[in-house]
Every structure is written in C-alpha cells, then in structure tokens.
Design a protein around this motif. Structure first.
Motif, PDB file in Angstrom:
ATOM      1  N   GLN A 216      13.921  -7.443  30.296  1.00  0.00           N
ATOM      2  CA  GLN A 216      13.883  -7.098  28.981  1.00  0.00           C
ATOM      3  C   GLN A 216      12.799  -6.968  28.159  1.00  0.00           C
ATOM      4  OE1 GLN A 216      16.366  -5.040  27.801  1.00  0.00           O
ATOM      5  NE2 GLN A 216      17.838  -4.887  29.445  1.00  0.00           N
ATOM      6  N   MET A 217      12.037  -8.220  28.154  1.00  0.00           N
ATOM      7  CA  MET A 217      10.937  -8.478  27.536  1.00  0.00           C
ATOM      8  C   MET A 217       9.836  -7.166  28.022  1.00  0.00           C
ATOM      9  SD  MET A 217      10.506 -12.440  27.572  1.00  0.00           S
ATOM     10  CE  MET A 217      11.553 -13.489  26.514  1.00  0.00           C
ATOM     11  N   LYS A 218       9.954  -7.225  29.157  1.00  0.00           N
ATOM     12  CA  LYS A 218       8.619  -6.241  29.826  1.00  0.00           C
ATOM     13  C   LYS A 218       9.189  -4.743  29.005  1.00  0.00           C
ATOM     14  CE  LYS A 218       7.865  -8.841  33.999  1.00  0.00           C
ATOM     15  NZ  LYS A 218       7.811  -8.802  35.557  1.00  0.00           N
ATOM     16  N   ARG A 219      10.553  -4.381  29.327  1.00  0.00           N
ATOM     17  CA  ARG A 219      10.588  -3.015  28.863  1.00  0.00           C
ATOM     18  C   ARG A 219      10.638  -2.769  27.366  1.00  0.00           C
ATOM     19  NH1 ARG A 219      14.808  -0.543  26.083  1.00  0.00           N
ATOM     20  NH2 ARG A 219      15.936  -2.512  25.652  1.00  0.00           N
ATOM     21  N   LEU A 220      10.529  -3.712  26.559  1.00  0.00           N
ATOM     22  CA  LEU A 220      10.513  -3.546  24.969  1.00  0.00           C
ATOM     23  C   LEU A 220       8.824  -3.875  24.842  1.00  0.00           C
ATOM     24  CD1 LEU A 220      13.306  -5.671  24.099  1.00  0.00           C
ATOM     25  CD2 LEU A 220      13.154  -3.462  23.586  1.00  0.00           C
ATOM     26  N   ILE A 221       8.232  -4.499  25.632  1.00  0.00           N
ATOM     27  CA  ILE A 221       6.560  -4.532  25.488  1.00  0.00           C
ATOM     28  C   ILE A 221       6.125  -3.182  25.687  1.00  0.00           C
ATOM     29  CG2 ILE A 221       4.532  -5.370  26.516  1.00  0.00           C
ATOM     30  CD1 ILE A 221       5.992  -8.078  26.943  1.00  0.00           C
ATOM     31  N   ASP A 222       6.649  -2.578  26.899  1.00  0.00           N
ATOM     32  CA  ASP A 222       6.026  -1.157  27.190  1.00  0.00           C
ATOM     33  C   ASP A 222       6.820  -0.035  26.165  1.00  0.00           C
ATOM     34  OD1 ASP A 222       5.153  -2.341  29.471  1.00  0.00           O
ATOM     35  OD2 ASP A 222       6.647  -1.911  30.748  1.00  0.00           O
ATOM     36  N   ALA A 223       7.831  -0.269  25.714  1.00  0.00           N
ATOM     37  CA  ALA A 223       8.247   0.500  24.527  1.00  0.00           C
ATOM     38  C   ALA A 223       7.465   0.475  23.406  1.00  0.00           C
ATOM     39  CB  ALA A 223       9.600   0.324  24.206  1.00  0.00           C
ATOM     40  N   GLY A 224       6.652  -0.643  23.182  1.00  0.00           N
ATOM     41  CA  GLY A 224       5.651  -0.726  22.126  1.00  0.00           C
ATOM     42  C   GLY A 224       6.300  -1.349  20.612  1.00  0.00           C
ATOM     43  N   VAL A 225       7.226  -2.283  21.086  1.00  0.00           N
ATOM     44  CA  VAL A 225       7.813  -2.982  19.784  1.00  0.00           C
ATOM     45  C   VAL A 225       6.634  -3.996  19.086  1.00  0.00           C
ATOM     46  CG1 VAL A 225      10.152  -2.938  20.646  1.00  0.00           C
ATOM     47  CG2 VAL A 225       8.715  -5.120  21.139  1.00  0.00           C
ATOM     48  N   ALA A 226       6.798  -4.274  17.945  1.00  0.00           N
ATOM     49  CA  ALA A 226       5.845  -5.052  17.159  1.00  0.00           C
ATOM     50  C   ALA A 226       6.043  -6.506  17.403  1.00  0.00           C
ATOM     51  CB  ALA A 226       5.820  -4.760  15.657  1.00  0.00           C
ATOM     52  N   GLY A 227       7.283  -6.703  17.938  1.00  0.00           N
ATOM     53  CA  GLY A 227       7.598  -8.318  18.125  1.00  0.00           C
ATOM     54  C   GLY A 227       8.949  -8.111  18.435  1.00  0.00           C
ATOM     55  N   MET A 228       9.391  -9.494  18.989  1.00  0.00           N
ATOM     56  CA  MET A 228      10.719  -9.633  19.584  1.00  0.00           C
ATOM     57  C   MET A 228      11.050 -11.184  19.172  1.00  0.00           C
ATOM     58  SD  MET A 228      10.550  -9.075  23.616  1.00  0.00           S
ATOM     59  CE  MET A 228       9.061  -7.796  23.492  1.00  0.00           C
ATOM     60  N   ILE A 229      12.569 -11.108  19.067  1.00  0.00           N
ATOM     61  CA  ILE A 229      13.119 -12.482  18.794  1.00  0.00           C
ATOM     62  C   ILE A 229      13.782 -13.137  19.993  1.00  0.00           C
ATOM     63  CG2 ILE A 229      14.783 -13.695  17.301  1.00  0.00           C
ATOM     64  CD1 ILE A 229      14.387 -11.322  15.368  1.00  0.00           C
ATOM     65  N   THR A 230      13.223 -14.409  20.418  1.00  0.00           N
ATOM     66  CA  THR A 230      13.652 -15.032  21.764  1.00  0.00           C
ATOM     67  C   THR A 230      13.951 -16.477  21.614  1.00  0.00           C
ATOM     68  OG1 THR A 230      13.093 -15.407  23.811  1.00  0.00           O
ATOM     69  CG2 THR A 230      11.205 -15.244  22.402  1.00  0.00           C
ATOM     70  N   ASP A 231      15.008 -16.902  22.170  1.00  0.00           N
ATOM     71  CA  ASP A 231      15.294 -18.455  22.411  1.00  0.00           C
ATOM     72  C   ASP A 231      14.155 -18.999  23.196  1.00  0.00           C
ATOM     73  OD1 ASP A 231      17.841 -17.819  21.203  1.00  0.00           O
ATOM     74  OD2 ASP A 231      18.760 -17.689  22.890  1.00  0.00           O
ATOM     75  N   TYR A 232      13.429 -18.502  24.186  1.00  0.00           N
ATOM     76  CA  TYR A 232      12.683 -18.824  24.943  1.00  0.00           C
ATOM     77  C   TYR A 232      11.047 -18.436  24.673  1.00  0.00           C
ATOM     78  CZ  TYR A 232      16.855 -20.313  27.462  1.00  0.00           C
ATOM     79  OH  TYR A 232      17.714 -20.777  27.770  1.00  0.00           O
ATOM     80  N   PRO A 233      10.366 -18.632  23.720  1.00  0.00           N
ATOM     81  CA  PRO A 233       9.038 -18.077  23.363  1.00  0.00           C
ATOM     82  C   PRO A 233       8.114 -18.494  24.378  1.00  0.00           C
ATOM     83  CG  PRO A 233       9.402 -20.129  22.083  1.00  0.00           C
ATOM     84  CD  PRO A 233      10.868 -19.889  22.717  1.00  0.00           C
ATOM     85  N   ASP A 234       8.340 -19.459  25.276  1.00  0.00           N
ATOM     86  CA  ASP A 234       7.321 -19.674  26.300  1.00  0.00           C
ATOM     87  C   ASP A 234       7.272 -18.263  27.500  1.00  0.00           C
ATOM     88  OD1 ASP A 234       9.982 -20.491  26.771  1.00  0.00           O
ATOM     89  OD2 ASP A 234       9.042 -21.787  28.587  1.00  0.00           O
ATOM     90  N   ARG A 235       8.356 -17.750  27.703  1.00  0.00           N
ATOM     91  CA  ARG A 235       8.672 -16.792  28.674  1.00  0.00           C
ATOM     92  C   ARG A 235       7.796 -15.676  28.141  1.00  0.00           C
ATOM     93  NH1 ARG A 235      15.091 -17.082  29.742  1.00  0.00           N
ATOM     94  NH2 ARG A 235      15.359 -18.981  30.682  1.00  0.00           N
ATOM     95  N   LEU A 236       8.121 -15.177  26.960  1.00  0.00           N
ATOM     96  CA  LEU A 236       7.294 -14.013  26.185  1.00  0.00           C
ATOM     97  C   LEU A 236       5.776 -14.545  26.070  1.00  0.00           C
ATOM     98  CD1 LEU A 236       7.137 -11.504  24.864  1.00  0.00           C
ATOM     99  CD2 LEU A 236       7.881 -12.518  22.764  1.00  0.00           C
ATOM    100  N   ALA A 237       5.504 -15.581  25.894  1.00  0.00           N
ATOM    101  CA  ALA A 237       4.114 -15.890  25.616  1.00  0.00           C
ATOM    102  C   ALA A 237       3.502 -15.757  26.943  1.00  0.00           C
ATOM    103  CB  ALA A 237       4.122 -17.366  25.158  1.00  0.00           C
ATOM    104  N   ALA A 238       4.142 -16.114  28.149  1.00  0.00           N
ATOM    105  CA  ALA A 238       3.451 -16.127  29.508  1.00  0.00           C
ATOM    106  C   ALA A 238       3.430 -14.426  29.897  1.00  0.00           C
ATOM    107  CB  ALA A 238       4.447 -16.733  30.473  1.00  0.00           C
ATOM    108  N   LEU A 239       4.351 -13.718  29.507  1.00  0.00           N
ATOM    109  CA  LEU A 239       4.335 -12.215  29.893  1.00  0.00           C
ATOM    110  C   LEU A 239       3.178 -11.700  29.036  1.00  0.00           C
ATOM    111  CD1 LEU A 239       7.904 -11.066  29.757  1.00  0.00           C
ATOM    112  CD2 LEU A 239       6.500 -10.942  31.780  1.00  0.00           C
ATOM    113  N   LEU A 240       2.966 -11.941  27.800  1.00  0.00           N
ATOM    114  CA  LEU A 240       1.880 -11.367  27.033  1.00  0.00           C
ATOM    115  C   LEU A 240       0.802 -11.597  27.360  1.00  0.00           C
ATOM    116  CD1 LEU A 240       3.545 -11.853  23.659  1.00  0.00           C
ATOM    117  CD2 LEU A 240       3.181  -9.914  24.743  1.00  0.00           C
ATOM    118  N   LEU A 241       0.425 -12.935  27.885  1.00  0.00           N
ATOM    119  CA  LEU A 241      -0.790 -13.414  28.568  1.00  0.00           C
ATOM    120  C   LEU A 241      -1.070 -12.711  29.609  1.00  0.00           C
ATOM    121  CD1 LEU A 241      -3.141 -15.484  27.806  1.00  0.00           C
ATOM    122  CD2 LEU A 241      -1.780 -17.148  29.329  1.00  0.00           C
ATOM    123  N   ASN A 242      -0.263 -12.511  30.944  1.00  0.00           N
ATOM    124  CA  ASN A 242      -0.405 -11.875  31.847  1.00  0.00           C
ATOM    125  C   ASN A 242      -0.847 -10.439  31.709  1.00  0.00           C
ATOM    126  OD1 ASN A 242      -0.079 -11.851  34.952  1.00  0.00           O
ATOM    127  ND2 ASN A 242       1.676 -10.633  34.616  1.00  0.00           N
TER     128      ASN A 242
END
Length: 247
Positions: A216-242
């Motif tokens: 879902q994070m990947k889908r929303l990144i591709d959709a162009g959202v400005a940010g997202m709210i998550t219980d697991y910021p490390d997961r999003l940080a890793a995806l963004l870094l990758n």
C-alpha cells in the motif's frame, strides 16, 4: 521523486505504546519526518496526548480524560498495556512533545480529538501553545471535526490544517479549499492517483492514514501523495530510501 513526508502515527506505535514519549522518540530514531498525535484536555485545562476519550484501554482506569486533573492522569501507567517493558510510561502533555520538537527538526501533526467531547476552547489553547514555542511553521492541525478546523484557520491563518475523513467525499480538493484546509487526511483506501493530481494542482496535499502494508505504501508513493501516516515509520523510510537509490 518528490519527497514524501513520513508521519509516525501516535509515534512509532507499532513498536511502543502509542502517544508516549517512548513512541515519539523511537519514531525519530526510525526515520520519521513528522509525529502525529491526539490532543485532548484534562478537567483542569491541560492539553494532553491520548487517543481515546476513555482511559480504559491504555491505562486501565475507567475514567475519561475530561473528568480528571493532570496530576491524577500523571499517576496512571500508560505503557504496561502494550508491554511490561514500558511500565511507567505516562500520558504526555503537549508541551512535553514540543520540547522534543525543540531538539529535533520534526514536524508535528496535532489531531484535535473534539468529536465525542467538544472541549470548549481547545483550538485557542493549542494555538496559544504552538505560538509560545514558535512552532507555527512545523505544525499541521487535523481533526474529523471540520468546524474546529475552520475555527483554527480563523484564529491562526499561518498554521496548516488537514481535514480527516474516511471515504466517499466527492471532489475533496474543492471541499478543502472551501474550509481553508491545506491538506486532506483520508483513510488510505480513499486515495486515487487522479485525485492526488487534482488536489496537487490546487495546492492541496494528500496525507493518507494509517498505512502499514509496504505494498500500500508503494501504491501511494506512485500515486504521488505528499506524505502518509504510519505505525511503522521504518518501513516507509526503507521504501523511500530504496526508491531514491534506484532513481
């Protein structure tokens, strides 16, 4: 790739008891750019950070936040329900979070919990505290109570606001403009790429919640959202870094 704001939901609530100093500090360690939290008010007028109107789930007390003083609230253990290793964590005040923000360059998403309990004057109290700490440019005030958001914008046009909603809002970017909101904070299923594009063209940011699944994070990144709210910021940080490494 445009930068995506990594907003920790109630702090790193996947790893620590939500809305505690432990959760806030852990979220920064895990790569969060912003911390989302819930603001309520005690009987004696102190602004405190807790999601539920009742204290039952996170402290074991049957009382409600609005019915007890700050001193009474601070006597309660807000960590053991999550794990015994967090015994002694307390419900923090808004000022305690602001002290963390003074030490770290994080943004803060303050959700006013004034739907079930209205808390008269909470808008003025929150804005006064924000201004006292000089944090107006690092704050987003959000709420499901959109009347409250309009009041916040009237009191403090310089502070950003985000409209929380679940689903089915037709052309939400037009609604956001109508109430003066700077961002839309929908449940994450209520986000489509074409909607993000429409909103962005009008200067409205999308910050969907609560996004914990990497796909879902990947889908929303591709959709162009400005940010997202998550219980697991490390997961999003890793995806963004990758993703950044591949570009």
């Amino acid at each position: 790739m445009d930068s995506v704001l990594n907003i920790a939901h109630r702090g790193a609530s996947g790893y620590c008891p939500e809305n505690t100093i432990a959760a806030f500090e852990r979220s920064i360690e895990l790569g969060a750019d912003a911390i989302e939290t819930d603001v309520q008010m005690t009987k004696d007028g102190h602004l405190v950070l807790i999601h539920d109107e009742s204290l039952k789930r996170t402290t074991g007390s049957a009382q409600w936040v609005q019915h007890i003083t700050l001193e009474q609230l601070k006597a309660l253990d807000a960590g053991s329900w999550f794990d015994r290793s967090f015994h002694g964590e307390r419900v923090p005040t808004l000022e305690e979070l602001f002290e963390i923000a003074k030490r770290h360059p994080v943004q803060l998403n303050l959700e006013l919990k004034n739907g079930v309990v209205l808390y008269p004057g909470i808008e003025e109290a929150v804005i006064r505290a924000i201004r006292q700490y000089g944090l107006s440019d690092r704050i987003i005030i959000s709420s499901f109570n959109h009347y409250s958001l309009v009041e916040c914008k009237r009191l403090a046009p310089e502070i950003r606001t985000g409209a929380l909603y679940m689903e089915g809002l037709y052309q939400p970017w037009e609604y956001a403009q109508r109430i003066g909101a700077d961002a839309l904070h929908p449940f994450h299923y209520a986000v489509m790429p074409e909607w993000v594009k429409e909103a962005k063209a009008r200067g409205i940011a999308y910050h969907p919640f609560t996004v914990n699944d990497p796909e879902q994070m990947k889908r929303l990144i591709d959709a162009g959202v400005a940010g997202m709210i998550t219980d697991y910021p490390d997961r999003l940080a890793a995806l963004l870094l990758n993703k950044e490494a591949k570009e």
